[in-house]
Design a protein around this motif. Structure first.
Motif, PDB file in Angstrom:
ATOM      1  N   TRP A 105       0.824  -1.205   0.000  1.00 42.56           N
ATOM      2  CA  TRP A 105       0.000   0.000   0.000  1.00 42.56           C
ATOM      3  C   TRP A 105       0.863   1.262   0.000  1.00 42.56           C
ATOM      4  CZ3 TRP A 105      -4.987   0.891  -0.823  1.00 42.56           C
ATOM      5  CH2 TRP A 105      -5.490   2.159  -0.507  1.00 42.56           C
ATOM      6  N   TRP A 106       1.938   1.239   0.763  1.00 44.24           N
ATOM      7  CA  TRP A 106       2.842   2.398   0.781  1.00 44.24           C
ATOM      8  C   TRP A 106       3.494   2.592  -0.585  1.00 44.24           C
ATOM      9  CZ3 TRP A 106       8.123   2.704  -0.069  1.00 44.24           C
ATOM     10  CH2 TRP A 106       8.704   3.943   0.229  1.00 44.24           C
ATOM     11  N   ALA A 107       3.912   1.474  -1.224  1.00 45.01           N
ATOM     12  CA  ALA A 107       4.526   1.581  -2.556  1.00 45.01           C
ATOM     13  C   ALA A 107       3.520   2.105  -3.580  1.00 45.01           C
ATOM     14  CB  ALA A 107       5.073   0.226  -2.991  1.00 45.01           C
ATOM     15  N   GLY A 108       2.258   1.655  -3.461  1.00 51.19           N
ATOM     16  CA  GLY A 108       1.250   2.151  -4.387  1.00 51.19           C
ATOM     17  C   GLY A 108       0.980   3.618  -4.210  1.00 51.19           C
ATOM     18  N   ALA A 116      -0.168  -2.557  -6.948  1.00 52.75           N
ATOM     19  CA  ALA A 116       0.320  -2.740  -5.575  1.00 52.75           C
ATOM     20  C   ALA A 116      -0.790  -2.469  -4.574  1.00 52.75           C
ATOM     21  CB  ALA A 116       1.511  -1.830  -5.312  1.00 52.75           C
ATOM     22  N   LYS A 117      -1.600  -1.428  -4.825  1.00 57.77           N
ATOM     23  CA  LYS A 117      -2.717  -1.146  -3.928  1.00 57.77           C
ATOM     24  C   LYS A 117      -3.724  -2.288  -3.937  1.00 57.77           C
ATOM     25  CE  LYS A 117      -2.621   3.911  -4.105  1.00 57.77           C
ATOM     26  NZ  LYS A 117      -3.402   5.132  -4.399  1.00 57.77           N
ATOM     27  N   SER A 118      -3.996  -2.851  -5.127  1.00 63.69           N
ATOM     28  CA  SER A 118      -4.950  -3.959  -5.208  1.00 63.69           C
ATOM     29  C   SER A 118      -4.434  -5.170  -4.450  1.00 63.69           C
ATOM     30  CB  SER A 118      -5.204  -4.312  -6.680  1.00 63.69           C
ATOM     31  OG  SER A 118      -5.732  -3.203  -7.391  1.00 63.69           O
ATOM     32  N   ALA A 119      -3.146  -5.477  -4.622  1.00 63.77           N
ATOM     33  CA  ALA A 119      -2.562  -6.610  -3.895  1.00 63.77           C
ATOM     34  C   ALA A 119      -2.598  -6.363  -2.390  1.00 63.77           C
ATOM     35  CB  ALA A 119      -1.132  -6.843  -4.363  1.00 63.77           C
ATOM     36  N   ALA A 120      -2.346  -5.125  -1.964  1.00 68.65           N
ATOM     37  CA  ALA A 120      -2.392  -4.804  -0.535  1.00 68.65           C
ATOM     38  C   ALA A 120      -3.802  -4.994   0.005  1.00 68.65           C
ATOM     39  CB  ALA A 120      -1.904  -3.384  -0.303  1.00 68.65           C
TER      40      ALA A 120
END
Length: 467
Positions: A105-108, A116-120
């Motif tokens: 989430w931070w990387a996204g 990245a947000k979806s994976a988080a």
């Protein structure tokens, strides 16, 4: 405001701590640095005293620790009662998934990566779904039953776990964990209706001497991915003693240990069970010991003279210095030899003392002796069998028979030194353990050396010693 308020109590504690610190600093400054005197001057010319920074820091740390100790105890109690049980539910994989969701989430957010947000969000959703598998209460009635809590090496240790549903609703399938020493056995529970009982049997291998902690039985509820694992303890742990293997010696094998007559001493007595001689009557002698036939023949009073005797007192010196043994099986055989001799002495109701380099063992009953034999842990040490023999002579000065149980690395010179520490009149025997050797008997001065190659040969060599 009442004097018992937390603010007043904190102020009083701070005042006491400050007073103690001031007194300590005055003592550190020395007699020449009191107020009103020039610093660095003492009552004796040419001598100065300085306040050491390390002492000040140490005193400050100690004072701060005393002041913060009550609050720290409360924080620790709250942590152990409320916070730690919650954190302990998360498995290692769960912490990895939670950290990955935060990192993704931070990387996204930082680089605008929607993937990245979806994976988080997926990882965090899996973590939230896992909570639904562990919430709720389980109402089990669990009984852990070991048929025997004390077995010998090679015997079967059988136990059972009986689980019942004591609630008024059905319980979903679950798993029970039973720690057995360093291993863990897992039992799977089916879906259980109210008042239903499920029982599982298990067998614990007893290939070696040990004290095995069995339990506590705990139920485990986890999600399919094992992100969260909730454990509930249902029983207390039980100690399973795997005693060393022993053999029965029989009365003929232990016949060299005297019974009622004990071992005669050189001291004479006016009343005992061992007749020594006749002597002239002395005023004050018990008239019951007058020998009337001899008195009539010699025309003067003659009384019986006895030798003082003592009941057999067995002392065993068991060396647990592993440097004196060739292998682990040899050390285990030495423990079995000492346990067999001690158990025979207790069975014949004789006084017994068993001593190792780490101290004496309990010899009140056969169970206590075997329990302490089970707890013995050998280790290399500076104290040898010779040192142990000297300690035994000082600890048990009234022994009538002494056994030295040693390994194959103990030399004849060492055995002679061990025998020299035994008081005169005490029968001493050394049992030298050497797996595979033929049973034999030899003498080193007054010491009888018995070689045992197999535990079953112990009765044979003892009969040779009694011959």
């Amino acid at each position: 405001m009442s004097s018992s308020t937390p603010l007043n109590r904190a102020a009083d504690s701070l005042k006491r701590a400050t007073s103690a610190l001031g007194g300590k600093m005055r003592s550190l400054r020395g007699p020449g640095n009191e107020p009103g005197k020039r610093p660095g001057r003492s009552s004796q010319r040419g001598k100065t005293s300085k306040l050491h920074p390390a002492a000040v820091w140490s005193e400050a740390v100690g004072t701060a620790g005393d002041f913060l100790a009550p609050g720290w105890s409360k924080v620790r109690a709250v942590w152990l009662k409320y916070v730690w049980p919650v954190l302990a539910v998360v498995s290692l994989l769960g912490w990895v998934v939670l950290a990955a969701s935060i990192g993704l989430w931070w990387a996204g957010q930082a680089w605008g990566w929607q993937e990245a947000k979806s994976a988080a969000m997926v990882a965090f959703l899996l973590f939230l779904l896992a909570i639904g598998f562990i919430v709720g209460r389980s109402a089990y009635g669990v009984v852990l039953d070991l048929a025997r809590t004390r077995v010998a090496v090679g015997d079967d240790a059988v136990g059972s776990i009986a689980v019942s549903n004591v609630s008024t609703r059905p319980l979903l399938p679950a798993a029970l964990e039973l720690p057995v020493g360093s291993n863990t056995a897992v039992f799977h529970l089916p879906r259980m209706k109210p008042a239903q009982v499920h029982e599982d049997l298990f067998t614990i291998p007893t290939a070696r001497r040990a004290v095995i902690v069995v339990g506590p039985v705990r139920s485990v509820r986890a999600d399919p991915l094992h992100l969260l694992r909730r454990r509930v303890m249902w029983t207390n742990p039980v100690d399973l003693f795997v005693h060393p293997r022993t053999v029965s010696l029989g009365s003929s094998a232990a016949g060299f240990i005297r019974d009622l007559e004990g071992m005669p001493t050189t001291e004479l007595s006016s009343a005992d069970v061992s007749f020594h001689a006749l002597r002239d009557y002395v005023p004050g002698d018990d008239r019951r010991h007058i020998h009337w036939k001899t008195t009539a023949r010699t025309n003067k009073l003659m009384v019986r003279q006895f030798e003082e005797t003592r009941r057999a007192h067995l002392a065993i010196s068991l060396s647990i210095n592993t440097d004196e043994y060739d292998s682990g099986p040899e050390f285990e055989m030495a423990i079995s030899v000492a346990a067999s001799i001690g158990r025979q002495a207790i069975r014949e109701q004789r006084e017994l003392d068993v001593l190792t380099q780490k101290g004496p063992l309990r010899c009140e009953t056969g169970r206590n002796l075997l329990d302490d034999m089970t707890r013995i842990v050998g280790a290399p040490m500076r104290k040898t069998a010779v040192d142990l023999a000297r300690t035994l002579s000082d600890t048990v000065p009234n022994a009538s028979v002494v056994f030295f149980v040693v390994g194959s690395h103990v030399t004849a010179t060492q055995l002679r030194s061990a025998a020299s520490s035994v008081p005169p009149g005490v029968r001493s025997l050394a049992v030298r353990v050497q797996p595979g050797a033929a049973p034999s008997r030899a003498n080193i001065a007054d010491l009888t050396v018995l070689t045992v190659g197999d535990l079953d040969d112990l009765a044979i060599v003892l009969r040779k010693a009694a011959a």
